[in-house]
Design a protein around this motif. Structure first.
Motif, PDB file in Angstrom:
ATOM      1  N   UNK A  85     -66.121  90.784  49.531  1.00 49.40           N
ATOM      2  CA  UNK A  85     -65.252  89.951  48.699  1.00 49.40           C
ATOM      3  C   UNK A  85     -64.842  88.682  49.438  1.00 49.40           C
ATOM      4  N   UNK A  86     -64.538  88.813  50.736  1.00 50.76           N
ATOM      5  CA  UNK A  86     -64.118  87.635  51.501  1.00 50.76           C
ATOM      6  C   UNK A  86     -65.238  86.612  51.611  1.00 50.76           C
ATOM      7  N   UNK A  87     -66.463  87.119  51.846  1.00 52.51           N
ATOM      8  CA  UNK A  87     -67.605  86.196  51.957  1.00 52.51           C
ATOM      9  C   UNK A  87     -67.750  85.393  50.668  1.00 52.51           C
ATOM     10  N   UNK A  88     -67.688  86.080  49.512  1.00 48.57           N
ATOM     11  CA  UNK A  88     -67.811  85.394  48.230  1.00 48.57           C
ATOM     12  C   UNK A  88     -66.629  84.445  48.016  1.00 48.57           C
ATOM     13  N   UNK A  89     -65.425  84.919  48.367  1.00 48.49           N
ATOM     14  CA  UNK A  89     -64.227  84.112  48.122  1.00 48.49           C
ATOM     15  C   UNK A  89     -64.255  82.806  48.908  1.00 48.49           C
ATOM     16  N   UNK A  90     -64.582  82.918  50.197  1.00 39.62           N
ATOM     17  CA  UNK A  90     -64.591  81.742  51.059  1.00 39.62           C
ATOM     18  C   UNK A  90     -65.561  80.698  50.507  1.00 39.62           C
TER      19      UNK A  90
END
Lengths: 281, 108
Positions: free
Chosen positions: A215-220
């Protein structure tokens, strides 16, 4: 136009609430429900559906797990010991996925699911006896079963095998995009001697951490669709608030049987998927 | 057993705060969006503060989603702190190992 929008929002809420209920009862992420329904029925983009579903997994693991933890059903220490194995497993899985045939992999994985399902249906939960190290004994715990009103004390066995299963669960989710909870729950229950309710709620607690990295990879990178993900999160929260209430009234044995049925359904989904008839790829 | 109940209580509090906070912020964002529909810009971590200052409803929703993503991380950190207070070194290391594994997954 507005009616279409409202219908679409209602559809997303309904799908994610359903995934929230099922996921929170059985300790699964619910991606296998959210992703095909969003893409096949509502026509969302695959990429958007994956991003939104990851947020849904975190919502389930926050909403339902909060309740399970306060009821003392989650074995936090055990969950946390298994978390890094899953995360590292998913990294290795994602790296290996490039070299392996997804179809064969999915069919092999379905066979494992069907076998676990058969095993859980046929054999009753038994007390395991094994030589245990100091760390294993440190994980022993107890909980008040709200359905029977009795205190249940349990021992944790075969930690190394459990860690390998967590690694394998991560592997599967890295390679196939599904398979975190469906591997961990039977491994905890059958191999490690952990009561069914503790297995599912500990799995529900763990999946949030597994989803965070993705999720963090996509969010960033700005790849989480904000409105869709927000709607999914609210729907899952609503569903995940019901799950623990249902578990409260369900006997551990029944939960185990229902889980076995879910395993078979998942296996069928995955075989259809592998044959190109599903909605995931 | 007592230390386990305390761990349960604190972790449950962290999870509940994360849930209510993100629901609140997401709901405010969605309401603002319904009142003042704006084009959906891609919002990433970099331009989030700027977009929030500009009062973009989408940015408010994105902030709510970010709060939700940070909740599992917060509970790993909270558990690590509780284990440290209880001098359970093995589990402090476990917490650190989880954070390292997530970092590794993000970098790859």
């Amino acid at each position: 136009m507005r009616t279409v929008d409202l219908l679409l929002i209602a559809g997303v809420l309904l799908i994610s609430a359903f995934a929230g209920i099922i996921g929170s009862i059985f300790g699964l992420g619910g991606g296998i429900i959210i992703i095909p329904l969003l893409t096949l029925i509502l026509g969302f983009d695959m990429k958007d559906a994956i991003g939104a579903s990851l947020i849904g997994v975190i919502a389930s693991s926050t909403g339902a797990a909060g309740r399970y933890v306060s009821e003392g059903l989650v074995n936090i220490r055990l969950g946390m010991l298994m978390e890094p194995a899953t995360t590292v497993g998913s990294i290795v899985g994602a790296l290996l996925a490039v070299y392996l045939d997804q179809t064969i992999l999915a069919i092999a994985f379905s066979a494992v699911l069907i076998y676990s399902s058969y095993y859980m249906m046929k054999r009753p939960e038994v007390t395991i006896h094994s030589k245990r190290g100091d760390l294993c004994r440190r994980l022993d715990s107890s909980y008040l079963d709200p359905q029977t009103g009795e205190w249940v004390e349990y021992e944790v066995h075969n930690l190394p095998r459990g860690l390998i299963a967590s690694f394998g669960a991560g592997n599967m989710s890295g390679m196939l995009g599904v398979g975190g909870g469906i591997v961990k729950v039977p491994a905890m229950n059958v191999w490690m001697g952990i009561p069914m309710k503790v297995s599912t709620s500990t799995s529900n607690f763990m999946i949030g951490v597994t989803a965070v990295a993705g999720a963090l990879v996509l969010y960033v990178n700005g790849l989480i669709p904000p409105i869709l993900a927000a709607t999914v999160a609210l729907g899952v929260f609503a569903g995940a608030s019901l799950g623990p209430k249902i578990v409260k009234r369900t006997a551990g044995r029944a939960l185990r049987r229902y889980f076995a049925i879910v395993l078979i359904i998942m296996a069928i989904f995955m075989i259809l998927e592998a044959l190109g008839l599903g909605g995931i790829s | 057993m007592k230390s386990q109940r305390r761990l349960d209580r604190y972790i449950s509090i962290v999870l509940h705060i994360g849930m209510y906070l993100s629901i609140l912020v997401i709901a405010i964002g969605l309401m603002l969006y319904a009142l003042y529909p704006t084009p959906i810009d891609d919002i990433s971590l970099k331009n989030l503060p700027q977009e929030l200052m500009d009062g973009s409803p989408i940015a408010v929703i994105s902030l709510g989603i970010l709060l939700l993503i940070m909740t599992p991380l917060s509970r790993v950190i909270a558990a690590g702190v509780i284990f440290a207070v209880d001098r359970e070194i093995r589990f402090v290391l476990t917490s650190l190992f989880i954070l390292a594994a997530i970092l590794l997954a993000i970098m790859i």
